[in-house]
Design a protein around this motif. Sequence first.
Motif, PDB file in Angstrom:
ATOM      1  N   PRO A   1      -7.909   1.428  -3.426  1.00 30.32           N
ATOM      2  CA  PRO A   1      -8.222   1.474  -1.994  1.00 30.32           C
ATOM      3  C   PRO A   1      -6.992   1.364  -1.088  1.00 30.32           C
ATOM      4  O   PRO A   1      -7.061   1.692   0.087  1.00 30.32           O
ATOM      5  CB  PRO A   1      -9.149   0.268  -1.794  1.00 30.32           C
ATOM      6  N   LEU A   2      -5.864   0.895  -1.641  1.00 30.97           N
ATOM      7  CA  LEU A   2      -4.632   0.777  -0.847  1.00 30.97           C
ATOM      8  C   LEU A   2      -3.701   1.960  -1.060  1.00 30.97           C
ATOM      9  O   LEU A   2      -2.511   1.886  -0.744  1.00 30.97           O
ATOM     10  CB  LEU A   2      -3.916  -0.538  -1.176  1.00 30.97           C
TER      11      LEU A   2
ATOM     12  N   ASP B   1      -4.306   7.467   9.135  1.00 37.31           N
ATOM     13  CA  ASP B   1      -4.353   6.814   7.826  1.00 37.31           C
ATOM     14  C   ASP B   1      -3.658   5.453   7.812  1.00 37.31           C
ATOM     15  O   ASP B   1      -4.066   4.575   7.056  1.00 37.31           O
ATOM     16  CB  ASP B   1      -3.791   7.750   6.762  1.00 37.31           C
TER      17      ASP B   1
ATOM     18  N   LEU C   1      -6.320   3.240   8.991  1.00 35.18           N
ATOM     19  CA  LEU C   1      -7.280   3.020   7.912  1.00 35.18           C
ATOM     20  C   LEU C   1      -6.749   1.972   6.926  1.00 35.18           C
ATOM     21  O   LEU C   1      -7.465   1.034   6.541  1.00 35.18           O
ATOM     22  CB  LEU C   1      -7.567   4.344   7.199  1.00 35.18           C
ATOM     23  N   LEU C   2      -5.493   2.101   6.548  1.00 34.19           N
ATOM     24  CA  LEU C   2      -4.908   1.117   5.625  1.00 34.19           C
ATOM     25  C   LEU C   2      -4.817  -0.266   6.259  1.00 34.19           C
ATOM     26  O   LEU C   2      -5.018  -1.271   5.576  1.00 34.19           O
ATOM     27  CB  LEU C   2      -3.533   1.578   5.146  1.00 34.19           C
TER      28      LEU C   2
ATOM     29  N   ALA D   1       0.849  -1.190   0.000  1.00 28.19           N
ATOM     30  CA  ALA D   1       0.000   0.000   0.000  1.00 28.19           C
ATOM     31  C   ALA D   1       0.884   1.239   0.000  1.00 28.19           C
ATOM     32  O   ALA D   1       2.090   1.154   0.244  1.00 28.19           O
ATOM     33  CB  ALA D   1      -0.913  -0.009   1.225  1.00 28.19           C
TER      34      ALA D   1
ATOM     35  N   GLY E   1      -6.891  -1.601   8.234  1.00 30.25           N
ATOM     36  CA  GLY E   1      -8.222  -2.184   8.053  1.00 30.25           C
ATOM     37  C   GLY E   1      -8.432  -2.669   6.637  1.00 30.25           C
ATOM     38  O   GLY E   1      -8.955  -3.766   6.412  1.00 30.25           O
ATOM     39  N   ARG E   2      -8.049  -1.862   5.674  1.00 37.27           N
ATOM     40  CA  ARG E   2      -8.208  -2.254   4.263  1.00 37.27           C
ATOM     41  C   ARG E   2      -7.318  -3.437   3.906  1.00 37.27           C
ATOM     42  O   ARG E   2      -7.667  -4.240   3.039  1.00 37.27           O
ATOM     43  CB  ARG E   2      -7.879  -1.073   3.360  1.00 37.27           C
ATOM     44  N   LEU E   3      -6.173  -3.532   4.561  1.00 37.28           N
ATOM     45  CA  LEU E   3      -5.250  -4.651   4.318  1.00 37.28           C
ATOM     46  C   LEU E   3      -5.643  -5.895   5.111  1.00 37.28           C
ATOM     47  O   LEU E   3      -5.088  -6.968   4.892  1.00 37.28           O
ATOM     48  CB  LEU E   3      -3.820  -4.238   4.696  1.00 37.28           C
TER      49      LEU E   3
END
Length: 163
Positions: A83-84, A95, A98-99, A61, A101-103
Amino acid sequence: MLPGEELLGRARNIRALVLDVDGVLTDAGLYYGPRGEALKRFSARDGFAIKVAQSEGIAVAVLSGRLAPPLRSRLEDLHIPGPLVIQGSRDKARDIDLLAGRLAAPLDEIAYVGDDLPDLPALSRVGLAACPADAVPEVRERCHFVCSAAGGNGAVREVIELV
């Protein structure tokens, strides 16, 4: 910088890599073309290492404080999905969470590579904090791993090889 065994232990736990852009993926130079367009120089060797990491199941990311139109093309080349990617970050602690969570990865399984003062909040939250050789002193002091290569010149590859 951590002693060898502790550093290797942290590296073994890494499932995702988050990269700053200016000073990490690039040499921190700001280049402008004849029409004022921003240009960036990226290392092909870092790019190759990113593709190898992805093929080994390590998610990659990007977390950058700047908005940089040239970055989009490079990220497409590297198959890093939108999104990454967070550009224009003003709060890298928020942030990086946040990443994470997305990862779908806990912070202690994430490596972050940064080079300047705005990166300190993210570097302090992750399992493996790394920086290029030419990072500012405050960042070098806080990182678990300081690369021998400068930003934009193989530092990302060094971190990937460690992981």
